[in-house]
Design a protein around this motif. Structure first.
Motif, PDB file in Angstrom:
ATOM      1  N   PHE A 388     -61.590  -5.575  44.674  1.00 46.23           N
ATOM      2  CA  PHE A 388     -62.873  -6.157  45.071  1.00 46.23           C
ATOM      3  C   PHE A 388     -63.987  -5.107  45.131  1.00 46.23           C
ATOM      4  N   SER A 389     -63.801  -3.963  44.480  1.00 45.17           N
ATOM      5  CA  SER A 389     -64.746  -2.846  44.606  1.00 45.17           C
ATOM      6  C   SER A 389     -66.106  -3.134  43.982  1.00 45.17           C
ATOM      7  N   LEU A 390     -66.153  -3.975  42.958  1.00 46.30           N
ATOM      8  CA  LEU A 390     -67.427  -4.283  42.294  1.00 46.30           C
ATOM      9  C   LEU A 390     -68.210  -5.375  43.012  1.00 46.30           C
ATOM     10  N   LEU A 391     -67.519  -6.149  43.830  1.00 46.73           N
ATOM     11  CA  LEU A 391     -68.085  -7.396  44.336  1.00 46.73           C
ATOM     12  C   LEU A 391     -69.307  -7.202  45.228  1.00 46.73           C
ATOM     13  N   ALA A 392     -69.246  -6.258  46.139  1.00 49.36           N
ATOM     14  CA  ALA A 392     -70.344  -6.096  47.102  1.00 49.36           C
ATOM     15  C   ALA A 392     -71.652  -5.742  46.406  1.00 49.36           C
ATOM     16  N   ASP A 393     -71.599  -4.762  45.479  1.00 47.14           N
ATOM     17  CA  ASP A 393     -72.811  -4.367  44.758  1.00 47.14           C
ATOM     18  C   ASP A 393     -73.332  -5.508  43.895  1.00 47.14           C
ATOM     19  N   LEU A 394     -72.409  -6.203  43.236  1.00 47.08           N
ATOM     20  CA  LEU A 394     -72.787  -7.292  42.346  1.00 47.08           C
ATOM     21  C   LEU A 394     -73.403  -8.457  43.122  1.00 47.08           C
ATOM     22  N   HIS A 395     -72.799  -8.783  44.262  1.00 55.99           N
ATOM     23  CA  HIS A 395     -73.315  -9.873  45.086  1.00 55.99           C
ATOM     24  C   HIS A 395     -74.697  -9.531  45.629  1.00 55.99           C
ATOM     25  N   GLN A 453     -82.672 -10.018  52.502  1.00 54.50           N
ATOM     26  CA  GLN A 453     -81.954  -9.405  53.624  1.00 54.50           C
ATOM     27  C   GLN A 453     -80.504  -9.109  53.254  1.00 54.50           C
ATOM     28  N   GLN A 454     -79.894 -10.011  52.449  1.00 49.13           N
ATOM     29  CA  GLN A 454     -78.528  -9.747  51.995  1.00 49.13           C
ATOM     30  C   GLN A 454     -78.484  -8.465  51.169  1.00 49.13           C
ATOM     31  N   THR A 455     -79.467  -8.321  50.283  1.00 48.76           N
ATOM     32  CA  THR A 455     -79.527  -7.125  49.435  1.00 48.76           C
ATOM     33  C   THR A 455     -79.754  -5.879  50.281  1.00 48.76           C
ATOM     34  N   ALA A 456     -80.688  -5.976  51.224  1.00 48.93           N
ATOM     35  CA  ALA A 456     -81.039  -4.814  52.044  1.00 48.93           C
ATOM     36  C   ALA A 456     -79.872  -4.358  52.914  1.00 48.93           C
ATOM     37  N   ARG A 457     -79.098  -5.291  53.460  1.00 51.42           N
ATOM     38  CA  ARG A 457     -77.938  -4.904  54.287  1.00 51.42           C
ATOM     39  C   ARG A 457     -76.977  -4.037  53.467  1.00 51.42           C
ATOM     40  N   TYR A 458     -76.743  -4.440  52.231  1.00 53.82           N
ATOM     41  CA  TYR A 458     -75.862  -3.665  51.372  1.00 53.82           C
ATOM     42  C   TYR A 458     -76.471  -2.295  51.052  1.00 53.82           C
ATOM     43  N   LEU A 459     -77.769  -2.259  50.749  1.00 61.47           N
ATOM     44  CA  LEU A 459     -78.423  -0.996  50.413  1.00 61.47           C
ATOM     45  C   LEU A 459     -78.353  -0.006  51.575  1.00 61.47           C
ATOM     46  N   LEU A 460     -78.575  -0.496  52.782  1.00 61.44           N
ATOM     47  CA  LEU A 460     -78.524   0.382  53.960  1.00 61.44           C
ATOM     48  C   LEU A 460     -77.101   0.869  54.233  1.00 61.44           C
ATOM     49  N   LYS A 461     -76.134  -0.021  54.064  1.00 60.58           N
ATOM     50  CA  LYS A 461     -74.736   0.372  54.255  1.00 60.58           C
ATOM     51  C   LYS A 461     -74.338   1.440  53.234  1.00 60.58           C
ATOM     52  N   THR A 462     -74.760   1.248  51.989  1.00 58.16           N
ATOM     53  CA  THR A 462     -74.435   2.209  50.937  1.00 58.16           C
ATOM     54  C   THR A 462     -75.103   3.551  51.209  1.00 58.16           C
ATOM     55  N   PHE A 463     -76.351   3.507  51.675  1.00 54.34           N
ATOM     56  CA  PHE A 463     -77.064   4.751  51.996  1.00 54.34           C
ATOM     57  C   PHE A 463     -76.315   5.533  53.072  1.00 54.34           C
ATOM     58  N   ARG A 464     -75.868   4.835  54.097  1.00 51.65           N
ATOM     59  CA  ARG A 464     -75.130   5.502  55.180  1.00 51.65           C
ATOM     60  C   ARG A 464     -73.833   6.116  54.650  1.00 51.65           C
ATOM     61  N   ASN A 465     -73.185   5.416  53.719  1.00 53.61           N
ATOM     62  CA  ASN A 465     -71.952   5.955  53.128  1.00 53.61           C
ATOM     63  C   ASN A 465     -72.233   7.194  52.285  1.00 53.61           C
ATOM     64  N   VAL A 466     -73.359   7.179  51.560  1.00 51.97           N
ATOM     65  CA  VAL A 466     -73.739   8.347  50.756  1.00 51.97           C
ATOM     66  C   VAL A 466     -74.000   9.538  51.662  1.00 51.97           C
ATOM     67  N   VAL A 467     -74.737   9.311  52.737  1.00 55.25           N
ATOM     68  CA  VAL A 467     -75.044  10.381  53.693  1.00 55.25           C
ATOM     69  C   VAL A 467     -73.750  10.951  54.290  1.00 55.25           C
ATOM     70  N   ALA A 468     -72.797  10.066  54.541  1.00 52.67           N
ATOM     71  CA  ALA A 468     -71.533  10.488  55.152  1.00 52.67           C
ATOM     72  C   ALA A 468     -70.538  11.037  54.134  1.00 52.67           C
ATOM     73  N   GLY A 469     -70.916  11.041  52.848  1.00 52.43           N
ATOM     74  CA  GLY A 469     -70.028  11.544  51.809  1.00 52.43           C
ATOM     75  C   GLY A 469     -68.890  10.611  51.471  1.00 52.43           C
ATOM     76  N   LYS A 470     -69.061   9.309  51.773  1.00 48.52           N
ATOM     77  CA  LYS A 470     -67.990   8.335  51.540  1.00 48.52           C
ATOM     78  C   LYS A 470     -68.180   7.518  50.268  1.00 48.52           C
ATOM     79  N   ALA A 471     -69.270   7.769  49.537  1.00 50.04           N
ATOM     80  CA  ALA A 471     -69.546   6.982  48.331  1.00 50.04           C
ATOM     81  C   ALA A 471     -69.641   7.908  47.133  1.00 50.04           C
ATOM     82  N   VAL A 472     -69.050   7.492  46.019  1.00 46.15           N
ATOM     83  CA  VAL A 472     -69.032   8.307  44.799  1.00 46.15           C
ATOM     84  C   VAL A 472     -69.776   7.561  43.690  1.00 46.15           C
TER      85      VAL A 472
END
Length: 698
Positions: A388-395, A453-472
């Protein structure tokens, strides 16, 4: 002296002022520097175009598909015409053995929703995706044979976007193994349901499932609304039409309320969730994300639909602007056969600035719609394997793109209508009713502001993961890529030193990626570090969704033209110019974001504006050919202004002759209203030569 009052009004057999529209459009088409047919086949495929021409030949000879009276009909007549079309379409499918694509083409060309539209668009797809084998036999098979006609009843008088707030209840009754549907308040009335007003016998009803005293939230039920014998409402059901609307008046949008209405256990659509007979035990779906795939597919198709909407509007406006002549440009007079003529309005830079970026937007939506469908298919394959790795970004992206592109389409249709001047206000332009009927797209399948808002929630979550080094970063997740680039250099500046530097695709993509990332970072800081509430940030939240989706539109346009072996060099060259216009015009409209982020300075902003005007000049000779490549038949356009042959004025006058008010020489109200007033005026005074009324002395 007597006369026949039943003689219709006719225009004299005169030709328009030369040069005629057909010659002007032929002149425009001769300027094209690419192969129009090649581009059409690339967008649609040759097979699809052949099917369209085959279906078109049939529809043009079918009385039920005749559009001649569309602009003159009352609402009741419009619904009646739509019913006739629905019935005849079912017959044509059998007579010509049309496949699913040909049926879709027929509905596309007719270009008007009907009472059966939701039967095909939502009722049947829901039954296909959410039913057991038993339910398919009970509901789907009869629906496919039109033995039952369905709709999709979710929205209520008091709740739309907030599905969790729906009030209609479905309470499980273990003693009889039934569900009891009930509308407890006035605001719980199902409302806006297409096909429900007069046509539907059944509905997929979204109702709050209550079992063993627990409220389990909204679930779907297949519910009989009307008798299959005489079409009267079932006992316990109140149903009807909601009345005239701003547009979409060929559809019987309806309401329904339930008064402790019992339905069988099998009515609960139970492919994923179940209620056990007798005990009422609730079994959850295996994965809460399963429904996301369907939403992505629907929204990707909406983006493709935006391409058609913008293409239709620009085809009409661009062709008309090439035919319509106004004033003489003293600095650069147009000549025809060595005589000075008035200037086609498409030659004016302001008209180009209004229309040419809109052509580019239609192509941008095509490339992004195609990419979204490709990613949807990749995601479906991945989910089948438990990935399900593609689903969140795609949604998230599909949600934001639906919001952005349908807003673009509505604005484009209205801009094109205005660009047609006074004649754009006429229904004969093909743009007035089109605007009215397209407008619901900004609300259904998710209100456009709510979706951001659905899009923004994902963008903010992804940003936090990037800052934390959890996103590649990855090929399929450009969000992580541009956020990572921003984090590496949050003080980056645009390297442009001349207007032409803005033609560099890498520079443009870096600019849009930086702008989106900067906005996301600012919102994250306000919420995470300064404690701002979500509600207080909604304006900025909408902006970051828009920035992200504009990045996607532009990236897909640019990347799709790299190493494209399906198109000739000439066609790719024209499309690259068009992609540059779309990107830079978008950047100019959003200039405040780029300057406030510190990425652009004031001098570069001026360079950008200069380059946009230069691109207009480059695209201008290709304008008519680019809209021709959309391959939209006159039957589909139904526009006096957008005809392929350019016979604008002949068509306008011909359509005016068909106006019902012109079917008699003297209006019916003359005897009762106009005549008494005029005769009374004669008796009371007389008109003088200067046009004033001289009253008789009493």
């Amino acid at each position: 002296m007597s006369f026949d009052n039943n003689v219709p009004t006719k225009f004299p057999a005169l030709a328009p002022k030369a040069p005629s529209g057909d010659l002007l459009l032929a002149h425009e088409r001769a300027k094209a520097q690419f192969n129009v047919d090649e581009l059409s086949k690339f967008m649609y495929t040759e097979e699809w175009l052949n099917k369209m021409h085959k279906v078109l030949k049939v529809l043009e000879t079918e009385p039920a598909f005749d559009k001649t009276n569309r602009y003159y009909e009352s609402r009741q007549q419009r619904v009646g015409s739509a019913y006739m079309k629905d019935k005849r379409l079912i017959e044509l499918i059998r007579e010509h053995n049309w496949d699913e694509t040909e049926v879709q083409i027929a509905s596309f060309l007719y270009d008007m929703s009907s009472p059966f539209t939701l039967h095909y668009g939502m009722f049947i797809p829901t039954l296909k995706s959410q039913t057991t084998d038993e339910q398919k036999k009970l509901f789907l098979e009869p629906a496919l044979k039109h033995q039952i006609i369905g709709c999709y009843a979710q929205t209520e008088l008091g709740h739309g976007s907030n599905v969790q707030g729906l009030e209609t209840t479905a309470t499980y009754i273990p003693e009889t193994n039934e569900f009891e549907l009930h509308s407890p308040t006035l605001t719980s009335a199902k409302w806006w349901i297409g096909g429900l007003g007069t046509a539907a016998t059944h509905a997929i009803v979204m109702a709050r499932l209550i079992s063993n005293g627990k409220d389990l939230g909204p679930h779907p039920f297949c519910v009989q609304i009307r008798s299959l014998e005489d079409h009267r409402p079932m006992k316990g059901v109140t149903v009807g039409d909601i009345g005239p609307k701003f547009g979409f008046n060929s559809v019987d949008n309806g309401f329904v309320m339930f008064d402790h209405y019992r339905i069988p256990h099998v009515a609960f659509l139970s492919k994923y969730a179940q209620v056990k007979p007798g005990s009422g035990e609730y079994i959850k779906p295996p994965n809460a994300k399963l429904s996301y795939g369907t939403m992505v597919f629907v929204r990707a198709n909406i983006v493709m639909g935006v391409r058609y909407a913008i293409a239709k509007a620009t085809t009409i406006a661009v062709r008309y602007s090439a035919v319509r002549q106004q004033f003489v440009d003293a600095a650069s007079p147009r000549k025809w056969n060595n005589k000075v003529i008035e200037t086609p309005v498409l030659d004016y830079t302001m008209q180009q600035y209004r229309l040419l970026p809109t052509i580019a937007a239609a192509y941008a939506c095509f490339f992004t719609g195609s990419e979204m469908l490709r990613l949807y298919n990749l995601n479906q394959e991945a989910m089948q394997q438990g990935n399900f790795s593609l689903l969140a970004d795609l949604h998230a992206s599909s949600s934001g793109l639906k919001s952005l592109t349908t807003t673009m389409a509505v604005e484009a249709i209205e801009d094109c209508r205005r660009a047609c001047g006074g004649h754009g206000y006429s229904m004969f332009s093909g743009l007035g009713m089109f605007y009215q009927d397209y407008l619901p797209n900004v609300t259904w399948e998710g209100d456009n502001y709510i979706l951001t808002q659905q899009t923004a929630r994902y963008l903010l979550k992804t940003f936090r993961n990037v800052v934390a080094g959890k996103a590649v970063p990855s090929e399929y997740n450009q969000t992580v890529t541009y956020l990572s680039q921003y984090m590496q250099n949050p003080k980056a500046k645009c390297p442009a030193t001349s207007p032409k530097d803005f033609l560099n695709p890498e520079l443009v993509l870096s600019a849009f990626g930086f702008r989106a990332a900067y906005g996301i970072a600012q919102v994250a800081e306000q919420i995470d570090r300064h404690g701002r509430s979500w509600n207080s940030m909604l304006v900025e939240i909408s902006r970051i969704s828009k920035a992200h989706c504009q990045f996607m539109l532009i990236r897909n346009f640019i990347v799709s033209l790299q190493d494209n072996a399906k198109l000739s060099k000439d066609t790719v060259k024209v499309l690259r110019t068009l992609s540059a216009l779309f990107a830079l015009h978008t950047m100019e409209k959003e200039l405040a974001d780029f300057v406030l982020s510190g990425y652009l300075n004031s001098e570069q902003a001026t360079m950008l504006k200069t380059q946009v005007i230069d691109l207009l000049e480059q695209v201008r000779p290709q304008a008519v050919a680019l809209v021709d490549a959309f391959a939209l038949p006159d039957y589909y356009l139904h526009s006096a202004l957008g005809r392929y042959d350019g016979k604008v004025y002949e068509s306008m006058t011909s359509m005016a002759e068909r106006e019902p008010l012109n079917q008699t020489m003297v209006v019916a109200e003359y005897e009762k209203i106009i005549k008494p007033l005029v005769h009374q005026g004669k008796n009371q005074g007389r008109w003088s030569a200067d046009g004033t009324l001289q009253h008789a002395k009493l």
